[in-house]
Design a protein around this motif. Structure first.
Motif, PDB file in Angstrom:
ATOM      1  N   LYS A 187      69.443  37.326  31.583  1.00 40.06           N
ATOM      2  CA  LYS A 187      68.898  37.072  30.159  1.00 40.06           C
ATOM      3  C   LYS A 187      68.417  38.258  29.705  1.00 40.06           C
ATOM      4  O   LYS A 187      67.805  39.170  30.203  1.00 40.06           O
ATOM      5  CB  LYS A 187      67.907  36.030  30.339  1.00 40.06           C
ATOM      6  CG  LYS A 187      67.229  35.767  29.023  1.00 40.06           C
ATOM      7  CD  LYS A 187      65.982  34.733  29.187  1.00 40.06           C
ATOM      8  CE  LYS A 187      66.435  33.266  29.445  1.00 40.06           C
ATOM      9  NZ  LYS A 187      65.216  32.720  29.714  1.00 40.06           N
ATOM     10  N   LEU A 188      68.785  38.602  28.489  1.00 41.65           N
ATOM     11  CA  LEU A 188      68.158  39.784  27.723  1.00 41.65           C
ATOM     12  C   LEU A 188      66.848  39.251  26.920  1.00 41.65           C
ATOM     13  O   LEU A 188      66.958  38.214  26.186  1.00 41.65           O
ATOM     14  CB  LEU A 188      69.132  40.289  26.846  1.00 41.65           C
ATOM     15  CG  LEU A 188      68.783  41.426  25.800  1.00 41.65           C
ATOM     16  CD1 LEU A 188      68.509  42.696  26.823  1.00 41.65           C
ATOM     17  CD2 LEU A 188      69.902  41.829  24.839  1.00 41.65           C
TER      18      LEU A 188
ATOM     19  N   SER B  97      67.033  35.391  40.590  1.00 42.05           N
ATOM     20  CA  SER B  97      65.969  36.273  40.848  1.00 42.05           C
ATOM     21  C   SER B  97      65.895  37.382  39.919  1.00 42.05           C
ATOM     22  O   SER B  97      64.905  37.989  39.877  1.00 42.05           O
ATOM     23  CB  SER B  97      66.444  36.885  42.400  1.00 42.05           C
ATOM     24  OG  SER B  97      67.602  37.461  42.349  1.00 42.05           O
ATOM     25  N   GLY B  98      67.184  37.741  39.011  1.00 42.94           N
ATOM     26  CA  GLY B  98      67.238  38.671  38.162  1.00 42.94           C
ATOM     27  C   GLY B  98      66.413  38.257  37.202  1.00 42.94           C
ATOM     28  O   GLY B  98      65.387  38.962  36.545  1.00 42.94           O
ATOM     29  N   GLN B  99      66.372  37.043  36.561  1.00 41.08           N
ATOM     30  CA  GLN B  99      65.617  36.471  35.478  1.00 41.08           C
ATOM     31  C   GLN B  99      64.081  36.302  36.004  1.00 41.08           C
ATOM     32  O   GLN B  99      63.306  36.445  35.035  1.00 41.08           O
ATOM     33  CB  GLN B  99      66.207  35.213  35.013  1.00 41.08           C
ATOM     34  CG  GLN B  99      67.556  35.425  34.058  1.00 41.08           C
ATOM     35  CD  GLN B  99      68.175  34.268  33.682  1.00 41.08           C
ATOM     36  OE1 GLN B  99      69.131  34.344  33.120  1.00 41.08           O
ATOM     37  NE2 GLN B  99      67.529  33.029  33.497  1.00 41.08           N
TER      38      GLN B  99
ATOM     39  N   GLY C  44      59.194  36.490  34.780  1.00 45.69           N
ATOM     40  CA  GLY C  44      58.312  36.042  35.583  1.00 45.69           C
ATOM     41  C   GLY C  44      57.673  36.851  36.463  1.00 45.69           C
ATOM     42  O   GLY C  44      56.921  36.793  37.559  1.00 45.69           O
ATOM     43  N   ALA C  45      57.477  38.172  36.051  1.00 48.70           N
ATOM     44  CA  ALA C  45      56.941  39.231  37.005  1.00 48.70           C
ATOM     45  C   ALA C  45      55.580  39.190  37.021  1.00 48.70           C
ATOM     46  O   ALA C  45      55.180  39.329  38.336  1.00 48.70           O
ATOM     47  CB  ALA C  45      57.407  40.714  36.192  1.00 48.70           C
ATOM     48  N   ARG C  46      54.727  38.495  36.354  1.00 52.62           N
ATOM     49  CA  ARG C  46      53.460  38.340  36.509  1.00 52.62           C
ATOM     50  C   ARG C  46      53.063  37.501  37.657  1.00 52.62           C
ATOM     51  O   ARG C  46      51.998  37.707  38.034  1.00 52.62           O
ATOM     52  CB  ARG C  46      52.593  37.842  35.108  1.00 52.62           C
ATOM     53  CG  ARG C  46      52.932  36.361  35.022  1.00 52.62           C
ATOM     54  CD  ARG C  46      51.914  35.947  33.794  1.00 52.62           C
ATOM     55  NE  ARG C  46      52.326  34.399  33.793  1.00 52.62           N
ATOM     56  CZ  ARG C  46      51.534  33.498  34.290  1.00 52.62           C
ATOM     57  NH1 ARG C  46      50.569  33.945  35.206  1.00 52.62           N
ATOM     58  NH2 ARG C  46      51.724  32.349  34.247  1.00 52.62           N
TER      59      ARG C  46
ATOM     60  N   GLY D 113      65.784  29.198  32.344  1.00 51.70           N
ATOM     61  CA  GLY D 113      67.246  28.789  31.833  1.00 51.70           C
ATOM     62  C   GLY D 113      68.151  29.776  32.071  1.00 51.70           C
ATOM     63  O   GLY D 113      68.383  30.960  31.716  1.00 51.70           O
ATOM     64  N   MET D 114      69.398  29.076  32.676  1.00 55.37           N
ATOM     65  CA  MET D 114      70.936  29.891  32.749  1.00 55.37           C
ATOM     66  C   MET D 114      71.660  29.224  31.942  1.00 55.37           C
ATOM     67  O   MET D 114      71.883  27.962  31.889  1.00 55.37           O
ATOM     68  CB  MET D 114      71.263  29.929  34.218  1.00 55.37           C
ATOM     69  CG  MET D 114      70.289  30.520  35.185  1.00 55.37           C
ATOM     70  SD  MET D 114      70.641  30.544  36.908  1.00 55.37           S
ATOM     71  CE  MET D 114      71.891  31.708  36.894  1.00 55.37           C
TER      72      MET D 114
END
Length: 325
Positions: free
Chosen positions: A44-45, A249-251, A256-258, A296-297
């Motif tokens: 996702k961008l 995991s990319g998204q 979700g980095a926090r 969401g994918m």
């Protein structure tokens, strides 16, 4: 032959029938096709809109469903995080068999269908054996279908609970449950930490959380915590889990980095498509606390959008527009 696209509005799609069981099966097939390598789904961008006086964000997703031969483009724009009043999302589908456009649709109904379907699939594969209780936190558009979808996937659930702060969202959540399971009741809760500590499955889809943020270590042994793009999850929740799964995991790295907290995070143990395909377990032990990041994918949006569009067009809904003339 002219090149035309079916334009389907929110109203066109509102009453197109799609049962929870059908939705779950469509989404599961979307994940399975991706796991088998016949579909494509770049990360996702996401772009925060660079205006200091506004809180706005734009998303874009591109994907291909190799079993349906459909290419999908999804866009989302939200101004403000407090409500969905200025949230607009669309999806367009192109038929890779004919090379022609198929549909341009409002995507609210699609998201409100594929998100709880994904949650139900996660619960089916990752909850501890014999799970009997589920707690839903949040009553927004993407959360109102969650409890009946969970019950469809796990009919052994005995206790269904809900925390929400918006009366309309609570009322709609109760109405949806009555539609699909008229003999089942939802218990409203006020003490979120206490309810989390008593629940086998906890789904958090709250925005600006009006509750203490949920911690993975607040689950009972064997508990499952599912984050649906939620701000109601405590930072560092990933590190508190015994086992971590992400839809992508990319998204997770994008949106979700926090959740890794200040100490950082080593990575996920599994991605959901691989779990759906049976290559990786949904958990390793009955006592593990499992955290699942659900983002969401578009490979799950495409089959739901295609099914709704096909049924809507067959019913004479929408407009046929020749954009390329």
């Amino acid at each position: 032959m002219t090149t035309a696209m079916h334009i389907l509005t929110r109203t066109d799609l509102a009453d197109v029938e799609l049962t929870p069981a059908e939705a779950i099966a469509l989404v599961e097939e979307g994940y399975r096709a991706f796991a088998h390598g016949v579909s494509a789904c770049p990360v996702k961008l996401m772009m925060p809109v660079p205006a200091a006086e506004r809180d706005a964000v734009a998303y874009s997703m591109l994907g291909y469903d190799g079993w349906l031969d459909q290419v999908g483009f999804k866009t989302s724009y939200r101004q403000g995080s407090e409500s969905a009043e200025k949230y607009y999302t669309t999806i367009s589908l192109y038929d890779d068999t004919t090379g022609r456009p198929f549909a341009l649709m409002d995507c609210q109904r699609i998201g409100a269908t594929r998100t709880p379907a994904t949650t139900a699939i996660i619960a089916k594969l990752c909850a501890r054996p014999g799970a009997t209780s589920a707690l839903m936190i949040g009553t927004g558009i993407q959360g109102r279908n969650t409890l009946p979808y969970l019950l469809t996937a796990l009919p052994g659930l005995e206790r269904l609970r809900l925390f929400g702060t918006h009366p309309d969202g609570i009322a709609e959540s109760l109405r949806v449950m009555r539609r699909w399971f008229p003999d089942r009741e939802i218990e409203l809760v006020g003490d979120v930490p206490a309810a989390v500590a008593e629940s086998d499955i906890v789904v958090v889809a709250s925005g600006r959380a009006a509750h203490p943020r949920v911690r993975t270590d607040g689950l009972p042994p064997g508990g499952l915590l599912i984050s649906v793009a939620s701000k109601g999850i405590e930072s560092g929740a990933l590190g508190q889990a015994d086992y971590v799964i992400a839809t992508s995991s990319g998204q997770l790295g994008v949106t979700g980095a926090r959740l890794a907290g200040h100490g950082g995070f080593a990575g996920v143990d599994a991605e959901l498509p691989e779990v759906v395909a049976g290559r990786i377990p949904g958990r390793r032990a009955d006592t593990e606390r499992v955290f699942v990041f659900s983002s969401g994918m578009i490979i799950t949006d495409i089959p739901v959008a295609h099914a709704l569009a096909t049924r809507a067009v067959a019913a004479g809904r929408g407009q046929r527009v020749e954009l390329w003339t």
